[in-house]
Design a protein around this motif. Structure first.
Motif, PDB file in Angstrom:
ATOM      1  N   SER A 169     -12.047   3.667   2.758  1.00  0.00           N
ATOM      2  CA  SER A 169     -10.669   4.379   3.262  1.00  0.00           C
ATOM      3  C   SER A 169     -11.300   5.712   3.659  1.00  0.00           C
ATOM      4  CB  SER A 169      -9.994   4.413   1.858  1.00  0.00           C
ATOM      5  OG  SER A 169     -10.520   5.516   0.901  1.00  0.00           O
ATOM      6  N   ASP A 174      -4.700   3.025  -0.391  1.00  0.00           N
ATOM      7  CA  ASP A 174      -4.724   1.647  -0.215  1.00  0.00           C
ATOM      8  C   ASP A 174      -4.426   0.587  -1.370  1.00  0.00           C
ATOM      9  OD1 ASP A 174      -5.723   2.305   2.417  1.00  0.00           O
ATOM     10  OD2 ASP A 174      -7.830   2.209   2.067  1.00  0.00           O
ATOM     11  N   GLY A 180     -10.333   8.913   0.572  1.00  0.00           N
ATOM     12  CA  GLY A 180      -9.292   8.522   1.035  1.00  0.00           C
ATOM     13  C   GLY A 180      -8.844   9.196   2.527  1.00  0.00           C
ATOM     14  N   THR A 181      -7.883   8.722   3.125  1.00  0.00           N
ATOM     15  CA  THR A 181      -7.533   9.112   4.385  1.00  0.00           C
ATOM     16  C   THR A 181      -6.308  10.045   4.323  1.00  0.00           C
ATOM     17  OG1 THR A 181      -8.297   7.090   5.330  1.00  0.00           O
ATOM     18  CG2 THR A 181      -7.005   8.270   6.747  1.00  0.00           C
ATOM     19  N   ASN A 238       0.812  -1.098   0.119  1.00  0.00           N
ATOM     20  CA  ASN A 238      -0.054  -0.129   0.013  1.00  0.00           C
ATOM     21  C   ASN A 238       0.764   1.239  -0.218  1.00  0.00           C
ATOM     22  OD1 ASN A 238      -2.329  -1.616   0.070  1.00  0.00           O
ATOM     23  ND2 ASN A 238      -2.306  -1.387   2.330  1.00  0.00           N
TER      24      ASN A 238
END
Length: 308
Positions: free
Chosen positions: A217, A131, A231-232, A88
């Motif tokens: 995510s 990810d 997304g993070t 990742n």
């Protein structure tokens, strides 16, 4: 009598010593079929052959077992099986597997080492790694091209079709749009064929699993931009460009619909389509993936690509 018993004990000890001596070869030999294995970012599996004239065991770093799983074959097997998971990160990783004799005599340990390496992702300027999947930063516009801006909705595509439809505003109202070029009826298809892939070269339409992972995510709604960030740590923005139904543009700035690569034939009038759908309400809690929604085939949605 005592002397006779002593001779008997000595004879027994010599017997077992001789038997034990035969279990050890004079020179212990251990080697593996590959000392260095390099995996791509996607991961994979590999079989190592162990050549040895003695019993052997495997020593591994269990801190790395979450990405590099090692399994020894059944009894009397000469194989080690390595299973490496998808990475990742852009940073490569590495671990070592040591194969050594399990019966130690006179502190004599013979070993061979397998070095397992995995490459990190190479992320292009127009991509973001989330990810373990590289997502494009922009929607598809004309066939084989990206939109100029991450905040532009781009074009709309029918399932498994190469025609790029554009919503053209023909009035001040957000709901007053016309479609260019002229709308044509869609054809039935179970999958999105490679030759009809609207993504630029090296990119493709995401799978259902990849779309699920994107939502997992994390996501957040942006009221000013009318869309969602997904997304993070790394994020992409998906605008709520609306969609086209039977030639009519609907829900511009309020709904986003994005294709995945597989659809399922239901009957001659409708298809169970799979796609990401979200609504841009103030709570931002309605982004979700719809895996079994039956619709008439006359729809066109946005496309966001992933890297091959």
């Amino acid at each position: 009598m005592k002397t006779k018993l002593s001779y008997i004990l000595i004879g027994i000890l010599l017997f077992f010593s001789a038997c034990k001596e035969e279990e050890f070869p004079e020179v212990i030999e251990i080697s593996v079929s590959s000392n260095v294995i390099t995996f791509p970012p996607e991961g994979g599996n590999y079989r190592i052959t162990v050549i040895s004239n003695a019993e052997w065991e495997v020593e591994i770093d269990y801190d790395n077992f979450y990405w590099c799983a090692v399994e020894v074959g059944q009894s009397n097997s000469d194989a080690i099986y390595i299973d490496v998971s998808r990475i990742n990160s852009e940073t490569p990783r590495e671990t070592r597997i040591i194969v050594r004799n399990s019966n130690v005599r006179n502190n004599c340990i013979v070993s061979d080492t397998v070095t397992v390496m995995q490459k990190g992702w190479t992320v292009p300027d127009d991509g973001v790694l989330i990810d373990g999947v590289i997502w494009a930063t922009r929607n598809v516009d004309a066939f084989g091209t990206f939109a100029e801006s991450p905040f532009h909705s781009g074009s709309f595509y029918q399932f498994n079709d190469i025609v790029a439809y554009t919503a053209i505003a023909c009035g001040e109202s957000n709901g007053n749009f016309t479609v260019f070029p002229d709308w044509k009826s869609a054809e039935f298809s179970e999958i999105w064929l490679p030759e009809n892939n609207p993504c630029p070269s090296g990119w493709r339409i995401p799978t259902s699993n990849e779309m699920f992972a994107l939502i997992s995510s994390d996501y957040r709604y942006d009221n000013a931009l009318n869309g969602f960030f997904f997304g993070t740590n790394n994020e992409i923005f998906l605008p709520a460009g609306g969609f086209i139904k039977n030639g009519d543009v609907e829900s511009v700035l309020t709904v986003g619909r994005y294709w995945v690569e597989n659809g399922v034939i239901d009957n001659e009038n409708s298809v169970i389509y799979q796609y990401l759908q979200f609504y841009t309400d103030s709570q931002g809690s309605f982004a979700r993936y719809i895996s079994a929604n039956t619709h008439n085939v006359q729809y066109a949605f946005s496309v966001r690509c992933v890297k091959n």
